[in-house]
Design a protein around this motif. Structure first.
Motif, short mmCIF file in Angstrom:
data_model
loop_
_atom_site.label_atom_id
_atom_site.label_comp_id
_atom_site.label_asym_id
_atom_site.label_seq_id
_atom_site.Cartn_x
_atom_site.Cartn_y
_atom_site.Cartn_z
N VAL A 134 37.90 47.44 36.41
CA VAL A 134 38.03 46.89 37.76
C VAL A 134 39.05 45.75 37.78
CG1 VAL A 134 36.81 45.75 39.65
CG2 VAL A 134 35.70 47.59 38.38
N LYS A 135 38.94 44.85 36.80
CA LYS A 135 39.79 43.66 36.79
C LYS A 135 41.23 43.99 36.41
CE LYS A 135 36.38 40.76 37.61
NZ LYS A 135 36.24 40.11 38.92
N GLU A 136 41.42 44.94 35.50
CA GLU A 136 42.76 45.19 34.95
C GLU A 136 43.46 46.40 35.58
OE1 GLU A 136 42.31 45.45 30.73
OE2 GLU A 136 41.26 43.51 30.60
N VAL A 137 42.70 47.26 36.27
CA VAL A 137 43.30 48.44 36.88
C VAL A 137 43.17 48.40 38.41
CG1 VAL A 137 43.30 50.96 37.02
CG2 VAL A 137 42.92 49.84 34.82
N LEU A 138 41.94 48.38 38.91
CA LEU A 138 41.74 48.51 40.35
C LEU A 138 42.24 47.30 41.14
CD1 LEU A 138 38.24 50.23 40.73
CD2 LEU A 138 40.52 51.25 40.80
N PHE A 139 41.86 46.09 40.74
CA PHE A 139 42.29 44.91 41.48
C PHE A 139 43.81 44.77 41.51
CE2 PHE A 139 38.33 41.94 41.64
CZ PHE A 139 37.62 42.94 42.28
N PRO A 140 44.50 44.89 40.36
CA PRO A 140 45.97 44.80 40.40
C PRO A 140 46.61 45.90 41.24
CG PRO A 140 45.18 44.48 38.16
CD PRO A 140 44.01 44.95 38.97
N TYR A 141 46.03 47.09 41.23
CA TYR A 141 46.58 48.19 42.04
C TYR A 141 46.50 47.85 43.52
CZ TYR A 141 47.55 52.99 43.51
OH TYR A 141 48.10 54.12 44.09
N ALA A 142 45.34 47.36 43.97
CA ALA A 142 45.18 47.00 45.38
C ALA A 142 46.10 45.84 45.75
CB ALA A 142 43.73 46.64 45.68
N ASP A 143 46.23 44.89 44.86
CA ASP A 143 47.11 43.75 45.10
C ASP A 143 48.56 44.22 45.25
OD1 ASP A 143 47.48 40.67 44.97
OD2 ASP A 143 48.92 41.42 43.50
N ARG A 144 48.98 45.10 44.36
CA ARG A 144 50.37 45.58 44.34
C ARG A 144 50.69 46.44 45.56
NH1 ARG A 144 49.94 47.62 39.77
NH2 ARG A 144 49.71 49.82 40.29
N THR B 132 36.43 46.80 52.02
CA THR B 132 36.68 48.05 52.73
C THR B 132 38.14 48.48 52.58
OG1 THR B 132 34.95 47.53 54.33
CG2 THR B 132 36.55 49.21 54.96
N LEU B 133 39.04 47.54 52.74
CA LEU B 133 40.47 47.83 52.64
C LEU B 133 40.84 48.22 51.21
CD1 LEU B 133 43.05 47.93 54.31
CD2 LEU B 133 43.46 45.55 53.69
N GLN B 134 40.30 47.51 50.24
CA GLN B 134 40.55 47.89 48.84
C GLN B 134 40.11 49.33 48.59
OE1 GLN B 134 38.34 44.63 47.01
NE2 GLN B 134 40.19 43.97 45.96
N GLY B 135 38.98 49.71 49.16
CA GLY B 135 38.50 51.08 48.98
C GLY B 135 39.48 52.11 49.50
N MET B 136 40.10 51.82 50.63
CA MET B 136 41.09 52.74 51.19
C MET B 136 42.30 52.87 50.26
SD MET B 136 41.19 51.61 55.20
CE MET B 136 39.71 51.04 56.02
N ALA C 202 43.66 56.29 47.67
CA ALA C 202 45.00 56.86 47.50
C ALA C 202 45.35 56.95 46.02
CB ALA C 202 46.03 56.00 48.23
N GLY C 203 44.98 55.94 45.25
CA GLY C 203 45.26 55.96 43.82
C GLY C 203 44.47 57.02 43.07
N TYR C 204 43.19 57.15 43.41
CA TYR C 204 42.37 58.19 42.77
C TYR C 204 42.92 59.57 43.10
CZ TYR C 204 38.49 54.98 41.57
OH TYR C 204 37.72 53.99 41.03
N GLU C 205 43.20 59.80 44.38
CA GLU C 205 43.62 61.13 44.82
C GLU C 205 44.98 61.52 44.25
OE1 GLU C 205 43.30 60.97 49.06
OE2 GLU C 205 41.13 61.34 49.04
#
Length: 225
Positions: A20-30, A85-89, A93-96
């Motif tokens: 979560v910290k090293e993959v998901l959060f940076p992806y949403a931030d970027r 909620t926005l992070q989930g959206m 896109a990244g998962y799909e």
């Protein structure tokens, strides 16, 4: 007292905090600003922005302004519903697109499957949005795990360190609190759950919380029902 349902946290419990910290959060931030620019008129996105506007008192009149606020909240690790909620959206896109798969501990996968096969009802409670939770388990390294779960709960049920949140969840599940086991790696969350009458077990995968007042397990295999 027989356990009928298990409520589990995600980060540090079923899955590594580092994913979560090293993959998901940076992806949403970027991806935040580009996503907002592309989907600014989308109703679900507009609702997140409206909630953030009310929360922050800022006008957020453009995707750039909104992105700056949301990225600031990410940096502060704020547990705010419109951000989650926005992070989930964005994560969807990244998962799909196959940019990543959610990490799962193998012991968690095996034990969750066994518990469900034994007739126990499984639920998730995480600060991430319900949509993000479903994506997490739907696109995991172990495949689609969503059929294992009977329900999901997020910050719309309240904060994870508040006893009333667990009272709301057990009332919604329809199982007496003392027949629900909550699993987490955070003692303050377990304290709140115990105050609400739930059974609790601390997942201490890093072996650093040896003096806890809760039942303790280093893996899901060690969880006593």
């Amino acid at each position: 007292m027989t356990i009928e349902a298990i409520l589990t946290d995600i980060e540090g419990t079923t899955s590594s905090i580092s994913f979560v910290k090293e993959v998901l959060f940076p992806y949403a931030d970027r991806e935040m600003e580009a996503f907002l620019r592309t989907h600014w008129e989308r109703p679900a996105v507009a609702e997140c922005v409206a909630q953030a506007r009310a929360e922050s008192g800022q006008p957020l009149a453009s995707p750039e302004q909104a992105a700056a606020l949301f990225r600031g909240w990410i940096a502060e690790d704020r547990k705010i519903t419109p951000l989650k909620t926005l992070q989930g959206m964005i994560w969807q896109a990244g998962y799909e697109s196959g940019d990543y798969q959610a990490h799962m501990y193998s012991d968690a996968v095996e034990q969750l499957r066994e518990w469900q096969a034994r007739g126990l009802k499984l639920y998730v409670y995480s600060s991430g949005s319900i949509a993000a939770q479903k994506l997490f388990f739907g696109y995991s390294e172990a495949g689609d795990l969503t059929p294992l779960f009977s329900g999901y709960y997020d910050t719309t049920s309240g904060g994870k360190k508040e006893a009333d949140s667990y009272r709301r969840i057990t009332a919604d599940i329809g199982v007496a609190p003392e027949r629900v086991l909550f699993l987490s790696d955070v003692e303050a969350e377990l304290d709140a759950a115990r105050e609400a009458g739930l059974r609790t077990t601390l997942l201490d995968r890093e072996k650093v919380l040896l003096n806890t007042s809760h039942a303790r397990a280093e893996t899901f295999y060690d969880v006593a029902l």
